[in-house]
Write an enzyme that holds these catalytic residues in place. Structure first.
Site, short mmCIF file in Angstrom:
data_model
loop_
_atom_site.label_atom_id
_atom_site.label_comp_id
_atom_site.label_asym_id
_atom_site.label_seq_id
_atom_site.Cartn_x
_atom_site.Cartn_y
_atom_site.Cartn_z
CB SER A 34 -0.88 0.01 1.23
OG SER A 34 -0.07 0.23 2.37
CE LYS A 35 -0.39 8.51 -0.14
NZ LYS A 35 -1.24 9.26 0.74
NE ARG A 36 0.25 4.07 8.12
CZ ARG A 36 1.27 4.82 8.50
NH1 ARG A 36 1.90 5.58 7.64
NH2 ARG A 36 1.66 4.82 9.77
CE1 TYR B 182 0.01 5.63 -5.26
CE2 TYR B 182 0.76 7.72 -4.38
CZ TYR B 182 -0.10 6.64 -4.33
OH TYR B 182 -1.07 6.59 -3.38
#
Ligand code: GLU
Length: 508
Positions: free
Chosen positions: A261-263, A273
């Protein structure tokens, strides 16, 4: 045989994360391998979650890694439009067709009523499913008379359209990566195909578009596998050929526990990204080359069947196959992604890296004569094998652009003796006879001078490096001398011999 046509169908609800980019890449590779078409379709049926900049971000990301689409928004349009919000009429027609054929129905149950059913079921430890076993007890065009339904519709009562999932059918789903998957349709619920806001759900729009766009292979993330049974049933209901499916394995956190995840990127200090999005910087801004992103993405879930690890896009286009995509999830390894960048950096010519380093140097106060293409390129050639990123260049080569501001005190103490200045000045003098001033000749000249004078090499070379670099780091000293040039080298020696004895309290 029909032309291979694949699509990448993101929902523009945020930035593309590397899982999405990998899906795009695998679709692209499969299309190229099979001389087919790679289509970009924007699935923006969820108007509440659609973000204005996300579509452009997706296009920019594909362009950055160099996998442009053949058909899609703003490009060739034989099957367009390629944005679902511009195709609403098609979904309406198809939903109507299913209703007319008894394969879908209007459901008027209010959200409050459905919510109450869910709560009642939960109390009994059950899950509420809307399907064959209870649909005749709920408020829909199957339980109501034709007249009642017509009246509700005439009164503009809010409704959804649900799929009438067939009961007791043993469905065999086929997935290129996972093989066949048996499904008992009695366990499925009657999914909503059309929402009360007049928009189709993902399922209807996706299947209708894949058919109308003549998609031959649906390659997408594993999270869509649970939808496959419904999609099969929809193809059957429309009496359409079913495309081939391939569900790509999940990409896991570096720990292997759960989806990346982004986290995870925020915690681990790595990008997730391709390009920057709001406050998160992407692979591009972190100094990754498109080549290394392609390379590591390709190996997240696909294996070539050999030990080879470095692949360029062209090569992948010829060897990629869905049969070699793994069933098991792929763990994201940030250190390995850096390694790929290092590998690609080594494959690039210094001339190609010049621009990027120049942009970094421009922002530092460097004497203009040193901002010279030949000089910078020579520096890059000498230091690049120690770098993972162009961003590492400055730390590895700052001394080519600025004189030492200090000399490493620990090394000075150990290596600078009372006669060192004298030795260095004599070496500096000897340098004059190295003409042309090239590393091989410099080496020969310095070594034979030291030999003649019976000066041990280390006594001269270590302080010489400290004088030029300020530390005992860096590549081959004779190459450093060559690039700095005789004048600058002699000036630095001079400065060191003046400055250092004072710091070490030698009598001058
Ligand atoms: N719109 C879906 C997504 O955002 C597409 C899934 C599919 O490829 O069928 O991933």
């Amino acid at each position: 045989m029909s032309t291979t046509r694949v699509r990448f169908a993101p929902s523009p609800t945020g930035p593309l994360h590397i899982g999405g980019l990998r899906t795009a890449l695998f679709n692209y590779l499969f299309a190229r391998k099979n001389n087919g078409q790679f289509i970009l379709r924007i699935e923006d049926t969820d108007q509440n979650r659609t973000l204005k900049d996300a579509e452009q971000y997706i296009v920019d990301s594909l362009n950055w890694i160099g996998i442009p689409f053949d058909e899609g928004p703003g490009k060739a349009t034989p099957f367009g439009p390629y944005k679902q919000s511009e195709r609403k009429h098609l979904y309406q027609q198809h939903a109507k067709y299913l209703i007319d054929n008894g394969q879908a129905y209007y459901a008027f149950d209010t959200p409050e009523v459905l919510h109450q059913h869910r709560l009642d079921h939960e109390k009994e430890g059950k899950t509420f499913i809307y399907n064959w076993h209870n649909r005749d007890k709920l408020t829909n065009s199957l339980s109501l008379t034709a007249q009642q339904t017509a009246q509700l519709l005439a009164d503009k009562t809010p409704y959804v359209i649900r799929f009438k999932t067939p009961v007791d059918q043993n469905l065999i789903l086929n997935d290129i990566i996972r093989g066949s998957i048996p499904i008992d349709t009695s366990l499925l619920d009657d999914k909503i195909l059309f929402k009360s806001d007049g928009m189709p759900t993902y399922h209807l729009a996706n299947v209708v578009d894949d058919h109308l766009m003549q998609i031959t292979h649906v390659i997408r993330g594993e999270e869509w596998l649970p939808s496959l049974a419904l999609h099969y049933l929809l193809y059957q209901a429309f009496n359409w050929d079913i495309p081939k499916f391939a569900h790509l394995p999940l990409i896991l956190k570096p720990t292997g526990k759960g989806k990346l995840s982004k986290r995870d990127g925020e915690i681990g200090g790595f990008p997730v990204y391709p390009l920057s999005w709001k406050s998160s910087s992407g692979f591009k801004e972190n100094g990754y080359f498109p080549e290394s992103v392609i390379n590591f993405l390709a190996l997240l879930g696909w294996n070539p069947g050999t030990e080879q690890e470095i692949f360029n896009l062209k090569e992948l286009e010829t060897i990629f196959s869905l049969e070699r995509v793994n069933k098991s999830p792929a763990k994201f390894d940030p250190a390995k992604t850096q390694w790929f960048n290092q590998q690609w950096l080594q494959r690039k010519r210094p001339e190609t890296l010049f621009e990027q380093y120049f942009d970094i140097l421009k922002n530092k106060s460097i004497p203009p004569p040193l901002l010279n293409e030949n000089y910078i390129t020579a520096v890059i050639a000498l230091i690049k094998n120690r770098a993972h990123f162009v961003n590492d260049f400055w730390d590895l080569s700052h001394y080519f652009f600025e004189r030492p501001k200090s000399y490493n005190p620990k090394h000075l103490k150990k290596h600078w003796k009372s006669n060192t200045s004298e030795i260095l000045l004599s070496v500096s003098n000897a340098l004059t006879s190295a003409v042309p001033f090239e590393s091989n000749l410099i080496e020969k000249t310095v070594k034979s001078f030291l030999n003649d004078e019976e000066i041990p090499i280390g006594k001269a070379m270590i302080p010489l490096r400290l004088s030029l670099v300020g530390d005992l780091t860096g590549p081959d000293l004779f190459s450093i001398l060559e690039i700095l040039g005789i004048q600058e080298s002699q000036a630095r020696i001079q400065l060191a011999t003046q400055g250092v004895p004072k710091t070490l309290n030698f009598e001058s």
